[in-house]
Write a protein that holds these residues in place. Sequence first.
Motif, short mmCIF file in Angstrom:
data_model
loop_
_atom_site.label_atom_id
_atom_site.label_comp_id
_atom_site.label_asym_id
_atom_site.label_seq_id
_atom_site.Cartn_x
_atom_site.Cartn_y
_atom_site.Cartn_z
N ASN A 149 0.85 -1.19 0.00
CA ASN A 149 0.00 0.00 0.00
C ASN A 149 0.89 1.24 0.00
O ASN A 149 2.07 1.17 0.33
N LYS A 160 -1.66 4.19 4.40
CA LYS A 160 -3.01 3.74 3.98
C LYS A 160 -3.28 2.33 4.49
O LYS A 160 -2.36 1.60 4.83
N PRO A 181 -3.36 -3.57 1.56
CA PRO A 181 -4.21 -4.11 0.49
C PRO A 181 -4.60 -5.56 0.73
O PRO A 181 -3.74 -6.39 1.03
N HIS A 235 -6.69 -3.12 -4.76
CA HIS A 235 -6.18 -2.12 -3.82
C HIS A 235 -4.73 -1.76 -4.16
O HIS A 235 -4.34 -0.60 -4.07
N HIS A 243 -4.71 0.43 -7.20
CA HIS A 243 -5.12 1.79 -6.83
C HIS A 243 -3.95 2.60 -6.27
O HIS A 243 -3.74 3.75 -6.62
N ASP A 244 -3.16 1.98 -5.40
CA ASP A 244 -2.09 2.71 -4.72
C ASP A 244 -0.80 2.80 -5.55
O ASP A 244 -0.10 3.81 -5.48
N ARG A 249 -10.65 -3.64 3.69
CA ARG A 249 -11.50 -3.46 2.51
C ARG A 249 -12.59 -2.43 2.81
O ARG A 249 -12.90 -1.55 2.00
N ARG A 252 -11.21 1.10 2.95
CA ARG A 252 -11.01 1.61 1.59
C ARG A 252 -12.33 1.95 0.91
O ARG A 252 -12.42 2.91 0.15
#
Length: 363
Positions: A136, A140, A143, A148, A151-152, A320, A323
Amino acid sequence: MAGVDGVARAAEVIRAGGLVAFPTETVYGLGGNALDPLAAAKIYAAKGRPSDNPLIAHVSSVEQVRMLVRTLSKDAEKLMQAFWPGPLTIVMPKADIVPLATTGGLQTVAVRMPENECALKLISESGVPIAAPSANTSGKPSPTEAAHVYHDLNGKIDMILDGGAVGIGVESTIIDVTGEQPVLLRPGAVTLEELSEVLGKPVAIDPAILAGGVAAGVAPKAPGMKYRHYAPNARMYLVGDKSGSADASPSTASDAHVAALILEKTKEALAEGKCVGIICCAETKALYAQALDDKTQKSAKLRVLGSRQDPLSMTHNLFRILRAFDADDTEVIFAEQYADSGVGFALMNRMRKAAGGNVLYTA
Ligand code: TXA
Ligand code: MG
């Protein structure tokens, strides 16, 4: 599960000094060659992570552990025997071959043998131990799905192996066996009770991971535990019942008190025009669902962590859900507080950090 071709290609990337995100049974890791200081530097850069925060070396065999450590204590051997492969990381004295870039300048190294098949295959095909923090952006939530990671870290790393959603959902337990008494540095799915039983002696708890530890200015032994962590964009509050201690078995009365306070705070925040989220469990869902009228529900979103009877169902969903609240642009989250025993200790440790120490108690 990631295809065989994917793993072979990923192993090549690792050998060439690149970075691969891969699934483990705890959370997704961002892997690079643990013996290559340049790979470690790339990992810190991709995550935006301070370089004094050491990385865990992931191994696929006990021979690899012998290469990484100066001495293998009896305690370490007992723990490896009992819990590997699995969600336990052991801190041991490091051998010279491990670069200080990997250990954040420490003379110790954290080692773990994951249970996930894809992870084990990647490590063994790479032929080197793999340094891997959670995949991650620093700070944050870790993941728990490949999406995830994407996304990061999309564009910052060479490859992502998609192994679907992970099982446990919070990072491994970390135990330090370099001193006279073993010390728990981070709670996880392997519990304190299980560790003491296998070692046949009490395991100390790093004071920094107890409630209020970091807030009270205690420096943690696992450097990573000092940073604000697992944090959603929203301001998060844990809500507990003063009348029941954290370890008391939940009662209907205290559930009702907590729900009443959460609903009151939710109404206040909604009146201020905020987007609000509530985190509850299967056992208390009805208390909220009944009280939130349709209009309120539109702006206050209720998410169920899992069953309180099964803390692993809650760790599985926590990151999860945090997020998902970010994706909804949630501004305030009110979350129930649960018991600290067993796996609940790991759950509450992550929830306390996500809340940055914010706690509200019923009167
Ligand atoms: O479950 C996990 O452990 C995941 C997966 C990918 O295996 N990895 C993970 O790594 O959580 P990371 O980097 O997010 O967390 C590692 C933690 C940090 O808090 C770090 O400070 C601590 O381990 N750590 C690493 N080496 C250490 C050492 N030599 N002494 C004390 N703490 C150490
Ligand atoms: Mg992490």
